[in-house]
Scaffold this motif. Sequence first.
Motif, PDB file in Angstrom:
ATOM      1  N   GLN A  84       0.829  -1.199   0.000  1.00 12.77           N
ATOM      2  CA  GLN A  84       0.000   0.000   0.000  1.00 12.77           C
ATOM      3  C   GLN A  84       0.866   1.253   0.000  1.00 12.77           C
ATOM      4  OE1 GLN A  84      -3.077  -0.105   3.104  1.00 12.77           O
ATOM      5  NE2 GLN A  84      -2.692  -2.303   3.331  1.00 12.77           N
ATOM      6  N   MET A  85       0.444   2.255  -0.759  1.00 12.54           N
ATOM      7  CA  MET A  85       1.168   3.532  -0.796  1.00 12.54           C
ATOM      8  C   MET A  85       0.284   4.607  -1.412  1.00 12.54           C
ATOM      9  SD  MET A  85       3.866   2.442  -3.789  1.00 12.54           S
ATOM     10  CE  MET A  85       4.123   0.873  -2.957  1.00 12.54           C
ATOM     11  N   ALA A  86       0.734   5.843  -1.333  1.00 14.65           N
ATOM     12  CA  ALA A  86      -0.006   6.952  -1.929  1.00 14.65           C
ATOM     13  C   ALA A  86       0.003   6.825  -3.447  1.00 14.65           C
ATOM     14  CB  ALA A  86       0.615   8.288  -1.518  1.00 14.65           C
ATOM     15  N   PHE A  87      -1.055   7.291  -4.085  1.00  9.93           N
ATOM     16  CA  PHE A  87      -1.188   7.149  -5.533  1.00  9.93           C
ATOM     17  C   PHE A  87      -0.012   7.766  -6.274  1.00  9.93           C
ATOM     18  CE2 PHE A  87      -2.656   8.433  -9.737  1.00  9.93           C
ATOM     19  CZ  PHE A  87      -3.239   7.257 -10.199  1.00  9.93           C
ATOM     20  N   ASP A  88       0.440   8.934  -5.823  1.00 12.40           N
ATOM     21  CA  ASP A  88       1.515   9.610  -6.550  1.00 12.40           C
ATOM     22  C   ASP A  88       2.891   8.983  -6.319  1.00 12.40           C
ATOM     23  OD1 ASP A  88       1.586  10.463  -3.920  1.00 12.40           O
ATOM     24  OD2 ASP A  88       2.090  12.538  -4.384  1.00 12.40           O
ATOM     25  N   SER A  89       2.948   7.896  -5.530  1.00 14.11           N
ATOM     26  CA  SER A  89       4.206   7.174  -5.317  1.00 14.11           C
ATOM     27  C   SER A  89       4.269   5.859  -6.092  1.00 14.11           C
ATOM     28  CB  SER A  89       4.380   6.868  -3.819  1.00 14.11           C
ATOM     29  OG  SER A  89       4.437   8.050  -3.054  1.00 14.11           O
ATOM     30  N   LEU A  90       3.170   5.485  -6.728  1.00 13.51           N
ATOM     31  CA  LEU A  90       3.080   4.177  -7.362  1.00 13.51           C
ATOM     32  C   LEU A  90       4.071   3.959  -8.508  1.00 13.51           C
ATOM     33  CD1 LEU A  90      -0.807   3.776  -7.386  1.00 13.51           C
ATOM     34  CD2 LEU A  90       0.818   2.425  -6.044  1.00 13.51           C
ATOM     35  N   ILE A  91       4.149   4.907  -9.433  1.00 13.50           N
ATOM     36  CA  ILE A  91       5.040   4.759 -10.585  1.00 13.50           C
ATOM     37  C   ILE A  91       6.499   4.738 -10.143  1.00 13.50           C
ATOM     38  CG2 ILE A  91       5.796   5.757 -12.778  1.00 13.50           C
ATOM     39  CD1 ILE A  91       2.969   4.574 -12.837  1.00 13.50           C
ATOM     40  N   ALA A  92       6.819   5.582  -9.162  1.00 13.98           N
ATOM     41  CA  ALA A  92       8.194   5.620  -8.649  1.00 13.98           C
ATOM     42  C   ALA A  92       8.557   4.287  -7.995  1.00 13.98           C
ATOM     43  CB  ALA A  92       8.345   6.759  -7.640  1.00 13.98           C
ATOM     44  N   ALA A  93       7.613   3.697  -7.265  1.00 16.55           N
ATOM     45  CA  ALA A  93       7.843   2.397  -6.618  1.00 16.55           C
ATOM     46  C   ALA A  93       8.064   1.310  -7.660  1.00 16.55           C
ATOM     47  CB  ALA A  93       6.658   2.051  -5.721  1.00 16.55           C
ATOM     48  N   LEU A  94       7.341   1.406  -8.751  1.00 16.57           N
ATOM     49  CA  LEU A  94       7.469   0.446  -9.850  1.00 16.57           C
ATOM     50  C   LEU A  94       8.870   0.518 -10.452  1.00 16.57           C
ATOM     51  CD1 LEU A  94       5.557  -1.555 -11.333  1.00 16.57           C
ATOM     52  CD2 LEU A  94       5.057   0.285 -12.939  1.00 16.57           C
ATOM     53  N   ASN A  95       9.318   1.713 -10.724  1.00 14.84           N
ATOM     54  CA  ASN A  95      10.623   1.898 -11.352  1.00 14.84           C
ATOM     55  C   ASN A  95      11.785   1.676 -10.399  1.00 14.84           C
ATOM     56  OD1 ASN A  95       9.782   2.443 -14.016  1.00 14.84           O
ATOM     57  ND2 ASN A  95       9.254   4.546 -13.478  1.00 14.84           N
ATOM     58  N   ALA A  96      11.483   1.642  -9.095  1.00 18.73           N
ATOM     59  CA  ALA A  96      12.520   1.360  -8.092  1.00 18.73           C
ATOM     60  C   ALA A  96      12.521  -0.125  -7.706  1.00 18.73           C
ATOM     61  CB  ALA A  96      12.296   2.223  -6.852  1.00 18.73           C
ATOM     62  N   ASN A  97      11.725  -0.921  -8.439  1.00 16.50           N
ATOM     63  CA  ASN A  97      11.625  -2.369  -8.211  1.00 16.50           C
ATOM     64  C   ASN A  97      11.052  -2.744  -6.849  1.00 16.50           C
ATOM     65  OD1 ASN A  97      12.819  -3.174 -10.760  1.00 16.50           O
ATOM     66  ND2 ASN A  97      14.803  -2.539  -9.919  1.00 16.50           N
ATOM     67  N   LYS A  98      10.276  -1.837  -6.262  1.00 12.17           N
ATOM     68  CA  LYS A  98       9.625  -2.144  -4.986  1.00 12.17           C
ATOM     69  C   LYS A  98       8.347  -2.941  -5.199  1.00 12.17           C
ATOM     70  CE  LYS A  98      11.453   1.912  -2.549  1.00 12.17           C
ATOM     71  NZ  LYS A  98      11.116   3.180  -1.845  1.00 12.17           N
ATOM     72  N   VAL A  99       7.770  -2.814  -6.391  1.00 12.08           N
ATOM     73  CA  VAL A  99       6.582  -3.587  -6.767  1.00 12.08           C
ATOM     74  C   VAL A  99       6.762  -4.091  -8.196  1.00 12.08           C
ATOM     75  CG1 VAL A  99       5.046  -2.302  -5.219  1.00 12.08           C
ATOM     76  CG2 VAL A  99       5.316  -1.549  -7.589  1.00 12.08           C
ATOM     77  N   ASP A 100       6.008  -5.137  -8.550  1.00 13.49           N
ATOM     78  CA  ASP A 100       6.101  -5.704  -9.896  1.00 13.49           C
ATOM     79  C   ASP A 100       5.076  -5.118 -10.851  1.00 13.49           C
ATOM     80  OD1 ASP A 100       8.158  -7.651  -9.284  1.00 13.49           O
ATOM     81  OD2 ASP A 100       6.619  -8.735  -8.164  1.00 13.49           O
ATOM     82  N   MET A 101       3.930  -4.746 -10.314  1.00 16.49           N
ATOM     83  CA  MET A 101       2.874  -4.171 -11.155  1.00 16.49           C
ATOM     84  C   MET A 101       2.026  -3.219 -10.326  1.00 16.49           C
ATOM     85  SD  MET A 101       0.090  -7.271 -11.689  1.00 16.49           S
ATOM     86  CE  MET A 101      -0.740  -8.051 -10.282  1.00 16.49           C
ATOM     87  N   VAL A 102       1.352  -2.332 -11.018  1.00 12.96           N
ATOM     88  CA  VAL A 102       0.449  -1.371 -10.372  1.00 12.96           C
ATOM     89  C   VAL A 102      -0.920  -1.505 -11.003  1.00 12.96           C
ATOM     90  CG1 VAL A 102      -0.120   1.076 -10.114  1.00 12.96           C
ATOM     91  CG2 VAL A 102       2.215   0.295  -9.689  1.00 12.96           C
ATOM     92  N   ILE A 103      -1.918  -1.794 -10.159  1.00 11.11           N
ATOM     93  CA  ILE A 103      -3.319  -1.789 -10.596  1.00 11.11           C
ATOM     94  C   ILE A 103      -4.049  -0.904  -9.604  1.00 11.11           C
ATOM     95  CG2 ILE A 103      -5.338  -3.141 -11.235  1.00 11.11           C
ATOM     96  CD1 ILE A 103      -3.619  -5.613 -11.375  1.00 11.11           C
ATOM     97  N   SER A 104      -4.306   0.329  -9.994  1.00 11.88           N
ATOM     98  CA  SER A 104      -4.885   1.288  -9.056  1.00 11.88           C
ATOM     99  C   SER A 104      -5.617   2.397  -9.801  1.00 11.88           C
ATOM    100  CB  SER A 104      -3.774   1.877  -8.164  1.00 11.88           C
ATOM    101  OG  SER A 104      -4.293   2.358  -6.944  1.00 11.88           O
ATOM    102  N   GLY A 105      -6.439   1.991 -10.778  1.00  7.65           N
ATOM    103  CA  GLY A 105      -7.174   2.979 -11.557  1.00  7.65           C
ATOM    104  C   GLY A 105      -6.265   3.906 -12.337  1.00  7.65           C
ATOM    105  N   VAL A 106      -5.141   3.371 -12.841  1.00 12.98           N
ATOM    106  CA  VAL A 106      -4.147   4.194 -13.544  1.00 12.98           C
ATOM    107  C   VAL A 106      -4.519   4.346 -15.017  1.00 12.98           C
ATOM    108  CG1 VAL A 106      -1.727   4.454 -14.179  1.00 12.98           C
ATOM    109  CG2 VAL A 106      -2.335   3.438 -11.968  1.00 12.98           C
ATOM    110  N   ASN A 107      -4.567   5.571 -15.480  1.00  7.93           N
ATOM    111  CA  ASN A 107      -4.853   5.855 -16.896  1.00  7.93           C
ATOM    112  C   ASN A 107      -3.556   5.822 -17.696  1.00  7.93           C
ATOM    113  OD1 ASN A 107      -6.755   8.116 -15.224  1.00  7.93           O
ATOM    114  ND2 ASN A 107      -7.810   6.694 -16.567  1.00  7.93           N
ATOM    115  N   PRO A 108      -3.509   5.071 -18.780  1.00  7.58           N
ATOM    116  CA  PRO A 108      -2.281   4.968 -19.588  1.00  7.58           C
ATOM    117  C   PRO A 108      -2.088   6.156 -20.524  1.00  7.58           C
ATOM    118  CG  PRO A 108      -3.991   3.609 -20.549  1.00  7.58           C
ATOM    119  CD  PRO A 108      -4.577   4.181 -19.276  1.00  7.58           C
TER     120      PRO A 108
END
Length: 273
Positions: A84-108
């Motif tokens: 769990q994390m704030a929405f504006d931290s999700l992409i950064a967490a992805l690129n820092a290898n903290k998570v493998d995928m993000v599914i959180s109502g993200v618009n491409p």
Amino acid sequence: MKKLLLFITSIITVVTLTACSSSNTKNKLQEVKEKNKIVLGVSPDYPPYEFLTTENGNKKVVGADIYLAEQVAKKLGVQVEIQQMAFDSLIAALNANKVDMVISGVNPTEERKKAVDFSDVYYTSKGIFVVNKDSEEIKSVADLKNKKIGVQKGSTYETYAKEQLKMDDKNIQALTDVPSLLQDLKNKKIDAVLIPDDVAKIAMNKYTDIKISTFTADNDPEATGMAIAFKKGKNDSNKELLEQVNAVIKEIQDQKAFEKELDKYAKVAAQSE
């Protein structure tokens, strides 16, 4: 002759080493299967997509997006681990290898596609304004000029308010979670909140003093739909994983399963404190 043989030997060595290096490089699907889990990044403040509920005294993240993550994990034969994390931290967490995928109502959006890889779109919602029942109706973009609008921080709605609606920063209230925005609206600290219609419908069930505005702006930020985000791969390292994920999305769309989960969790969210 010796020089020719030496040259040929060198070429063979380079090719062999390159082939070995390539064979030892694991793609993302192999990495996920090897650790027997896929780590999901999510901001659980967006019912019915993802939100916290209490089961047997314990907090649990549930929602339609969580259902989708579980279906992906099932397809891959692995477990889901939720971060769990704030929405504006999700992409950064992805690129820092903290998570493998993000599914959180993200618009491409095109901007986000520069930073991450996306699956196919799994659902498309609609952006609407929520206002207090006793407030003046919003009839046009001009009516928003002197109003303060609430949006989720880091979302496409924040960009939309600035670039499409041409609103000044002082008239934009950007917070990390939607419940706080709705509370500010009820307390009349802001004049309207811009959120997806599925989220707004739940708010209508929980709060009797707010309503959905009849005004809809052009270039809806939700028009791009929602997709699953992955760290940008190199040399098609995400290809196999995306093929598997997109197969899950197609199956769910064919069965209208995501819509059913939205309805299910809308009822759960409406009853949650």
